[in-house]
Design an enzyme around this catalytic site. Structure first.
Site, PDB file in Angstrom:
ATOM      1  CD  GLU A   1      -8.795  -0.212  -0.782  1.00 28.48           C
ATOM      2  OE1 GLU A   1      -8.465   0.600   0.087  1.00 28.48           O
ATOM      3  OE2 GLU A   1      -9.183  -1.371  -0.528  1.00 28.48           O
TER       4      GLU A   1
ATOM      5  CD  GLU B   1      -4.541  -4.645   2.928  1.00 33.09           C
ATOM      6  OE1 GLU B   1      -5.612  -4.839   2.325  1.00 33.09           O
ATOM      7  OE2 GLU B   1      -3.988  -3.540   3.011  1.00 33.09           O
TER       8      GLU B   1
ATOM      9  CB  CYS C   1     -15.964  -8.974  -4.447  1.00 29.99           C
ATOM     10  SG  CYS C   1     -14.374  -8.866  -3.620  1.00 29.99           S
TER      11      CYS C   1
ATOM     12  NE  ARG D   1      -4.322  -1.426   1.974  1.00 29.28           N
ATOM     13  CZ  ARG D   1      -5.387  -1.008   1.294  1.00 29.28           C
ATOM     14  NH1 ARG D   1      -5.395   0.206   0.792  1.00 29.28           N
ATOM     15  NH2 ARG D   1      -6.425  -1.791   1.121  1.00 29.28           N
TER      16      ARG D   1
ATOM     17  CG  HIS E   1     -18.832  -9.524   1.315  1.00 30.39           C
ATOM     18  ND1 HIS E   1     -17.676  -9.790   2.007  1.00 30.39           N
ATOM     19  CD2 HIS E   1     -19.813 -10.234   1.933  1.00 30.39           C
ATOM     20  CE1 HIS E   1     -17.928 -10.622   3.003  1.00 30.39           C
ATOM     21  NE2 HIS E   1     -19.229 -10.904   2.991  1.00 30.39           N
TER      22      HIS E   1
ATOM     23  CG  ASP F   1     -12.318  10.388  -8.630  1.00 25.95           C
ATOM     24  OD1 ASP F   1     -13.013  11.035  -9.431  1.00 25.95           O
ATOM     25  OD2 ASP F   1     -11.974  10.811  -7.517  1.00 25.95           O
TER      26      ASP F   1
END
Length: 877
Positions: free
Chosen positions: A575, A564, A845, A531, A843, A632
């Site tokens: 994400e 993760e 997904c 990250r 969730h 975005d």
């Protein structure tokens, strides 16, 4: 005799004898003489003509055989007997009648009542002119009986030959014709005047403008007539046709004649175009389509059942050259005329869709009327493009280096998996014929949205339609070949199928490749990132893939965040893209500049990053489309136009740099002396990252060339060219190259316009949570009427805009609505136990919100706000 005429018509089609209007009467007259010669003879007992019934040894034949033989004798121009004076039968009576009619001009003493009777019948009218229609209309009006006009319309408008010859544009008389019409002697008597008039009429019929004396496509005069026409012209007088329709369509009985005639006309036209190649022999055949389409009542209910569907089927059989000519012709029509034709075809499509029950077993693709009208609508669509505001010149140059092919290409060929689109993206044949692209049109005559048919989109089985699109068989029509009729949601679904099938294909090839060469199995595009180093990890990995084997970019993306536990079934990828975009477009990095006024990003012309970095950003955008993720991203529309192959122009500055656009517009509109009052030159200045000025000459020695009233348009054009193209040429070419590495085999360019590409990448910022409430489903014991569900929606609707976006980000992985709006988002709210202090979870997904049954609305609001505000990262529940 009736049987003979019936046989004559059928045999004419059978032997493909196509008569023009002028020659048809003469041919019919000769064939009937042969017929009477074979059945009755000439009356001369010593006749030596072997094809005469009066000759010795002639074998009698029945009427049908005589009709066939008469047609054959006409074709070989066989000997024709003159009737013997002793013969008192039908033949002599017919010949006398024919001679009488052929000498009508010379029979100057005909009784006035007889003339009026002939005119009332109008049996000799085989094609129409504006003057002839008004003449018949006046006579019918005097007698208050419109049946003669109705019969004439029925006869002419049900005949392809009659309609083709009707309403021709008049040809100016030559000096010799004018001299003949005027006459040499002013004192000539009335008989001589009538003879001169008959002579002038004959001259007009023999002239190229009429082309009535030749058979369709065979006469030299008809060919000359076509050669004189421009590519966007026809020989029909369109204004005259409109005036005639305007006067006649107000009469219901006359309107019914047009309707019935069209029912009879269309099957014959379809047959002519399908089997007889009639357009290649006479391009004036296009006239009948022009004339029929001027009927402003075509979209009325009476036409929708039979007449219009049959006509559309005939029109859809037009060869490509004829469709292009129609499109060029209609491109000169007004916006209202284009809209009327669009509404005509749309009305038929909608009527057929709502009056039938289409489903996976009864496909709308198999409905002939819907398919034919869609093909006709395509002609109007390109007319709308051609008639709009075109920019044919400013095209982006193709990439100098071709997109590298996969190293597995040889194996693909061996396994029968060769790429269908290896030669480039699909191009519509009509688009190629016209030499135009949809993207060349800056503003069409009527908005593109008016060509979209929503009822059709609702019943279209896109999986089946996509299959037909890829297979490209003649007997199965795909609406993806006419993307203008599809909305963005439907086209996005087609693109989704294309991407998924390509992913499965790459996965299968990888498996087979690993079996053959024993390499490690890697069916996915795997990215393992940290990250806090997401850009370094992701872009380095993508750069290696792009260099080693670009085909791997077309595999399904699988993202894993180091440390993760989240399993990527869509949400982790969402994400990942969101975080990458946030980092890349950070102004501190310096790859893009940000305009606070427009809230848009633009390429930094003085960036220190190399071209490879921009290539990788293009790959990221391509991957987002390929994996159906919304980003975005805030680019001006000119970026998407450039991705589709068009350069930026002055008009694109309106949203890319509105302040500069306003200044240049004022320069163009300035009424005083630009040179004296403004004192500007062809040298412009910009600032780099550190605020230092950079000078650029738009022309050689630009600092010495003043901008004047005469050259200011050139200054503005070159200024825009520099700002939007030249200054960022290296950066954008690298960006576009990366984008095409992922999308080069996709039907993206074929299906979408630039504004739709933006919607595809960025999604919609218009968030309609009422639509989301309508489509949300419930699970685990919740339903629409549950207390907690009612309180949840009341709470969500009370949130501010930013809080709503945070909720959307928390639940779906993005704060944008998908293509088609939030109503297309399938969100599920599932029960996650009784009242508790735990936060809601999701969730991403599967767009599932896990909501405990909180005891109060206040607790629900507090827990939900905390969850959406501090949500970041993935864990396993």
């Amino acid at each position: 005799m009736l049987l003979f005429l019936f046989m004559l018509v059928n045999l004419t089609y059978q032997y493909e004898i196509d008569f023009s209007i002028g020659a048809r009467a003469a041919a019919k007259h000769l064939i009937e003489r042969y017929y009477h010669q074979l059945t009755e003879g000439c009356g001369n007992e010593s006749c030596s003509n072997s094809w005469c019934a009066s000759s010795v040894g002639f074998n009698r034949m029945d009427n049908n055989a005589a009709a066939v033989k008469a047609l054959e004798l006409y074709k070989v121009n066989a000997k024709l007997c003159d009737p013997h004076p002793s013969k008192k039968g039908t033949a002599s009576a017919y010949l006398e009648s024919s001679a009488h009619s052929n000498s009508a001009c010379s029979n100057r003493k005909m009784n006035h009542k007889d003339v009026h009777s002939v005119r009332d019948n109008f049996k000799d009218v085989n094609y129409l002119t504006e003057e002839k229609v008004y003449e018949i209309l006046d006579i019918c009006g005097e007698k208050e009986d419109y049946s003669p006009l109705i019969r004439v319309i029925g006869r002419v408008f049900s005949s392809a030959e009659g309609l083709v010859q009707s309403f021709r544009r008049s040809k100016p008389h030559t000096k010799e014709e004018l001299k003949s019409l005027q006459g040499k002697d002013e004192d000539k008597d009335e008989d001589e005047k009538e003879a001169a008039a008959c002579s002038a009429t004959a001259m007009e019929e023999d002239s190229p403008a009429s082309s009535s004396s030749s058979r369709l496509g065979e006469g030299s005069s008809g060919e000359n007539d076509v050669q004189k026409l421009a590519p966007d012209e026809v020989s029909v007088d369109i204004e005259a046709v409109r005036r005639v329709y305007e006067r006649l369509l107000s009469n219901e009985k006359i309107e019914a004649a047009f309707l019935n005639a069209l029912v009879y006309l269309s099957p014959n036209v379809e047959c002519d175009l399908t089997y007889h190649n009639v357009y290649s022999r006479d391009q004036n055949y296009l006239n009948l389509f022009v004339i029929v389409m001027e009927n402003s009542n075509l979209h009325s209910p009476e036409y929708l059942e039979i007449a219009l569907p049959q006509f559309c089927k005939a029109m859809s059989k037009l060869p490509l050259a004829a469709q292009a000519k129609l499109a060029r012709l209609w491109s000169h029509y007004s916006a209202e005329q284009i809209r009327r034709m669009v509404e005509t075809f749309q009305q038929l499509i909608t009527y057929k869709v709502i009056s039938n029950e289409f489903n996976s077993r009864n496909l709308v693709n198999d409905d002939d009327a819907v398919v034919a009208s869609t093909k006709c609508l395509k002609i109007v669509y390109y007319a709308n493009v051609l008639g709009g505001d075109l920019d044919m010149e400013h095209n982006e140059e193709e990439d100098e280096e071709p997109i590298p092919e996969s190293s597995e290409l040889t194996l693909q060929e061996l396994l029968g998996e060769e790429r269908r689109n290896k030669k480039g993206p699909r191009v519509d044949p009509l688009e190629t014929e016209l030499g135009i692209r949809t993207n060349d049109c800056r503003r069409p005559l009527i908005p593109f949205e008016e060509f979209v048919n929503e009822p059709l989109n609702e019943v279209l089985e896109m999986d089946k339609d996509y299959t037909f699109f890829k297979v490209e068989t003649e007997n199965k029509f795909s609406f993806m070949t006419c993307p203008f009729i599809l909305n963005a949601v439907t086209k996005n679904l087609g693109l989704y199928y294309d991407n998924r099938i390509r992913m499965y294909s790459e996965r299968r090839i990888t498996v087979l490749y690993s079996l053959v060469q024993g390499q490690q199995l890697n069916p996915y595009l795997r990215l393992k990132v940290r990250r806090d180093h997401i850009i370094d990890d992701a872009l380095v990995r993508l750069e290696m893939i792009a260099m080693e084997n670009p085909a791997d970019l077309k595999k399904q993306l699988y993202v894993e965040f180091e440390g993760e536990q989240g399993v990527d079934e869509g949400g982790v990828s969402k994400e990942f893209f969101q975080l990458v975009v946030e980092e890349i477009f950070n102004p501190d990095i310096g790859m893009f500049t940000y305009d606070e006024r427009t809230k848009l990003f633009w390429f930094n012309a003085s960036s220190f990053e190399n071209e490879g970095q921009y290539t990788l950003i293009g790959i990221v955008l391509g991957l987002a489309i390929y994996n159906n993720c919304i980003l975005d991203v805030h680019f001006p529309m000119v970026v998407y136009r450039k991705l589709m192959g068009k350069k930026g122009t002055f008009r694109d500055l309106a949203d890319a740099n509105p302040v500069l656009y306003q200044s240049l517009t004022e320069l163009l509109d300035y009424e005083g002396s630009v040179e004296d009052d403004m004192m500007i030159t062809f040298q412009i200045s910009q600032t780099d990252l550190f605020g230092n000025p950079l000078m650029y000459d738009l022309r050689e020695n630009g600092d010495k060339i003043p901008v004047t009233n005469e050259n200011r348009k050139e200054f503005v054009a070159q200024y825009a060219e520099y700002m939007l193209n030249k200054s960022v040429e290296k950066q954008f070419k690298a960006f576009r190259r990366g984008f095409h590495m992922v999308t080069n085999e996709s039907p993206l360019k074929y299906l979408f316009r630039p504004e739709e590409i933006e919607l595809l990448i960025c999604g919609s910022r218009n968030l309609d949570f009422l639509a989301l409430e309508e489509t949300t489903e419930y699970d685990g014991g919740y339903n629409r009427d549950s207390r907690i569900i009612k309180e949840f929606w009341e709470t969500l609707h009370s949130f501010g805009e930013e809080q709503k976006r945070l909720f959307l980000q928390f639940t779906t992985g993005t704060d944008r609505a998908p293509v088609g709006g939030l109503g297309k988002l399938k969100m599920i709210i599932a029960k996650n136990g009784p009242d508790t202090d735990r936060l809601p979870t999701s969730h991403t997904c599967f767009n599932v919100l896990l909501l405990p049954e909180y005891s109060s609305k206040e607790k629900l609001r507090e827990r939900l706000l905390k969850a959406i505000t501090y949500a970041k990262g993935f864990g396993m529940l």
